[in-house]
Write an enzyme that holds these catalytic residues in place. Structure first.
Site, PDB file in Angstrom:
ATOM      1  N   LYS A 244       0.852  -1.194   0.000  1.00  0.00           N
ATOM      2  CA  LYS A 244       0.000   0.000   0.000  1.00  0.00           C
ATOM      3  C   LYS A 244       0.885   1.242   0.000  1.00  0.00           C
ATOM      4  O   LYS A 244       1.918   1.271   0.686  1.00  0.00           O
ATOM      5  CB  LYS A 244      -0.910  -0.024   1.228  1.00  0.00           C
ATOM      6  CG  LYS A 244      -1.962   1.085   1.244  1.00  0.00           C
ATOM      7  CD  LYS A 244      -2.893   0.931   2.450  1.00  0.00           C
ATOM      8  CE  LYS A 244      -3.970   2.009   2.475  1.00  0.00           C
ATOM      9  NZ  LYS A 244      -4.889   1.858   3.631  1.00  0.00           N
TER      10      LYS A 244
ATOM     11  N   SER B 264      -9.784   1.918   2.607  1.00  0.00           N
ATOM     12  CA  SER B 264      -8.877   2.630   1.728  1.00  0.00           C
ATOM     13  C   SER B 264      -7.827   1.744   1.053  1.00  0.00           C
ATOM     14  O   SER B 264      -7.211   2.179   0.093  1.00  0.00           O
ATOM     15  CB  SER B 264      -8.171   3.737   2.515  1.00  0.00           C
ATOM     16  OG  SER B 264      -7.353   3.164   3.515  1.00  0.00           O
TER      17      SER B 264
ATOM     18  N   SER C 162     -10.058  -0.363   6.828  1.00  0.00           N
ATOM     19  CA  SER C 162      -9.442  -0.266   5.500  1.00  0.00           C
ATOM     20  C   SER C 162      -8.743  -1.505   4.958  1.00  0.00           C
ATOM     21  O   SER C 162      -8.360  -1.524   3.797  1.00  0.00           O
ATOM     22  CB  SER C 162      -8.466   0.899   5.459  1.00  0.00           C
ATOM     23  OG  SER C 162      -9.190   2.081   5.277  1.00  0.00           O
TER      24      SER C 162
HETATM   25  N1  GLN Z   1     -13.249   4.365   5.942  1.00  0.00           N
HETATM   26  C1  GLN Z   1     -12.607   4.797   7.135  1.00  0.00           C
HETATM   27  C2  GLN Z   1     -12.161   6.235   6.991  1.00  0.00           C
HETATM   28  O1  GLN Z   1     -12.374   6.792   5.959  1.00  0.00           O
HETATM   29  C3  GLN Z   1     -11.470   3.902   7.474  1.00  0.00           C
HETATM   30  C4  GLN Z   1     -10.232   4.211   6.771  1.00  0.00           C
HETATM   31  C5  GLN Z   1      -9.077   3.378   7.196  1.00  0.00           C
HETATM   32  O2  GLN Z   1      -9.245   2.350   7.861  1.00  0.00           O
HETATM   33  N2  GLN Z   1      -7.896   3.821   6.844  1.00  0.00           N
HETATM   34  O3  GLN Z   1     -11.619   6.814   7.899  1.00  0.00           O
END
Ligand code: GLN
Length: 454
Positions: free
Chosen positions: A60, A135, A159
């Site tokens: 990532k 994400s 995410s």
């Molecule tokens: N969807 C969540 C956010 O936008 C989680 C994102 C994540 O786990 N990095 O904060």
């Protein structure tokens, strides 16, 4: 089969599908082929080899890689080439894995669809009109599309698990402190964890094994021995006590999602486990609590992107303050700005007690909900997401609906416990995920339950 074969296979597949899937932001082909050659020259028995010897892996793009572009899918880091490796990269190097490239994500890991990337929209390999989740959408899509067998993601509120569910692969968020965050570009430091995304549970256990452990460079990494996760894959779940929160299979959850969880529970029952319905009474406050705390931490963490030290710098500043303002206005995307504003507001004097402090108190209650359940049960089981993958564009202009998507995953981060998503049937041809949540540092039991389905 040689490492060169494996690496060739990976780039060949990328050549075939990447135009459609768009999971990668940067490929590291020359170095990967060189590394493959070196590994192929290595003699010796299996015992002399790293535990991921020759395995292609995608990373990532919020994990820093020495000399390999690391953008966090943000314009503000468009040209950023780190001068050091994250601890997980050093560990992958020791395990003799081969880095194939860097994977797309929501900018600074803020989002649930990978649509917030400043560079490209990754597609769900099961249906190219749908999002891969986020994400870590690039990581999950790359594994699902067969571009790489292993990937690293990060999980602050879901995410890793949510994109794994949307793409029909296996993704684990380890216990907070299990894996070093040194070199993970910080979003919300008290919630962030790096974790493995793979095609099956066994591979997942191998990858977690390789990256886990205490790290002097991360004061929040835990001083605990790392168990042998692969040995935990016995398939034996006899006598195991499972809790199923009624909040996870009740209202608002799609019928097919509920059915898929119930049929997974039947499988576990047939193997000698028992389950009971329980309650996580404070989970209804999870979204509000998370978005306040995560945004507050983000507003502070992202202060470092000032146009001075690294990354993008505006070209038309008249003085220093103007340089900060313009750099940040031009460099950050919409969602990142929204979070910085929300977080700055929540932390400002006069509002602190009403928002940040309150959210911290509720976080403690949410953590206690989990502790109470884990006094009597070994794992918690439920869906990973309320619905399967949604369409690209469907939620992007409606932040609250997008945030609501995380309802089943974010409390796990607030409590700091480990959670995995494994494939669990389909709805309308789209994969669904089963979430298995364990006690602090008990990834072994989580894997054992997950493995019972393979
Ligand atoms: N969807 C969540 C956010 O936008 C989680 C994102 C994540 O786990 N990095 O904060």
């Amino acid at each position: 089969i040689t490492v060169t074969d494996l690496v060739n296979e990976s780039y060949q597949r990328i050549g075939e599908v990447e135009e459609k899937v768009q999971a990668f932001l940067t490929l590291d082909e020359e170095n990967a082929r060189q590394k493959a050659k070196e590994l192929d020259k290595k003699l010796g028995t299996d015992e002399d080899k790293g535990i991921l010897f020759g395995m292609p892996i995608g990373i990532k793009d919020n994990i820093v890689t020495k000399g390999l572009r690391t953008t966090c899918a943000s314009k503000i880091l468009e040209n950023f080439d780190p001068i050091y490796d994250a601890t997980v990269m050093t560990k992958l190097h020791d395990a003799e894995a081969v880095t194939i490239g860097k994977l797309n994500m929501d900018e600074f890991a803020m989002g649930s669809s990978t649509e917030n990337s400043s560079f490209q929209k990754t597609k769900n390999p099961w249906d190219l009109e749908r999002v891969p989740g986020g994400s870590s959408g690039g990581s999950a899509a790359a594994v699902a599309a067969g571009e790489v067998p292993f990937a690293l993601g990060s999980d602050t509120g879901g995410s890793i698990r949510q994109p794994a569910a949307f793409c029909g692969v296996v993704g684990l968020k380890p216990t907070y402190g299990r894996v070093s965050r040194f070199g993970l570009v910080a979003f919300a430091s008290s919630l962030d964890q790096i974790g493995p995304i793979t095609r099956n549970v066994e591979d997942n256990a191998y990858l977690l094994q390789a990256i886990s452990g205490v790290d002097p460079m991360d004061g929040t990494s835990a001083q605990l021995d790392v168990p042998n996760y692969v040995q935990a894959l016995t398939g034996d779940v006899k006598g195991l006590k499972i809790a199923v929160p009624k909040e996870y299979i009740g209202e608002g959850v799609n019928e097919e999602v509920r059915e898929s969880v119930l049929s997974a529970l039947k499988v576990l029952e047939s193997l000698g486990a028992t389950w009971e319905e329980v309650s996580l009474p404070h989970s209804k406050y999870g979204i509000a609590t998370y978005y306040l705390l995560a945004s507050s931490e983000a507003s502070s963490n992202l202060a470092r992107f000032d146009g001075i030290r690294y990354g993008y710098r505006t070209e038309n500043a008249t003085n220093l303050i103007d340089l900060y303002k313009k750099t940040r206005a031009e460099g950050f995307g919409e969602e990142v700005k929204r979070r910085i504003m929300l977080g700055t507001f929540a932390l400002s004097s006069g509002y602190y007690d009403a928002y940040y402090k309150k959210a911290q108190q509720v976080r403690t209650l949410i953590k206690k909900d989990f502790e109470d359940i884990f006094e009597k049960y070994d794992v918690i089981v439920g869906p990973t997401t309320p619905t399967p993958a949604f369409k690209i564009g469907e939620n992007i202009n409606d932040p609250l609906t997008m945030y609501a998507n995380d309802i089943l995953t974010i409390t796990v981060n607030l409590a700091g416990v480990p959670g995995i998503s494994i494939p669990c049937g389909f709805s309308g041809g789209l994969p669904l995920g089963l979430q298995i949540i364990g006690k602090h540092f008990d990834e072994s039991t989580v894997y054992r339950v997950a493995h019972a389905f393979e």
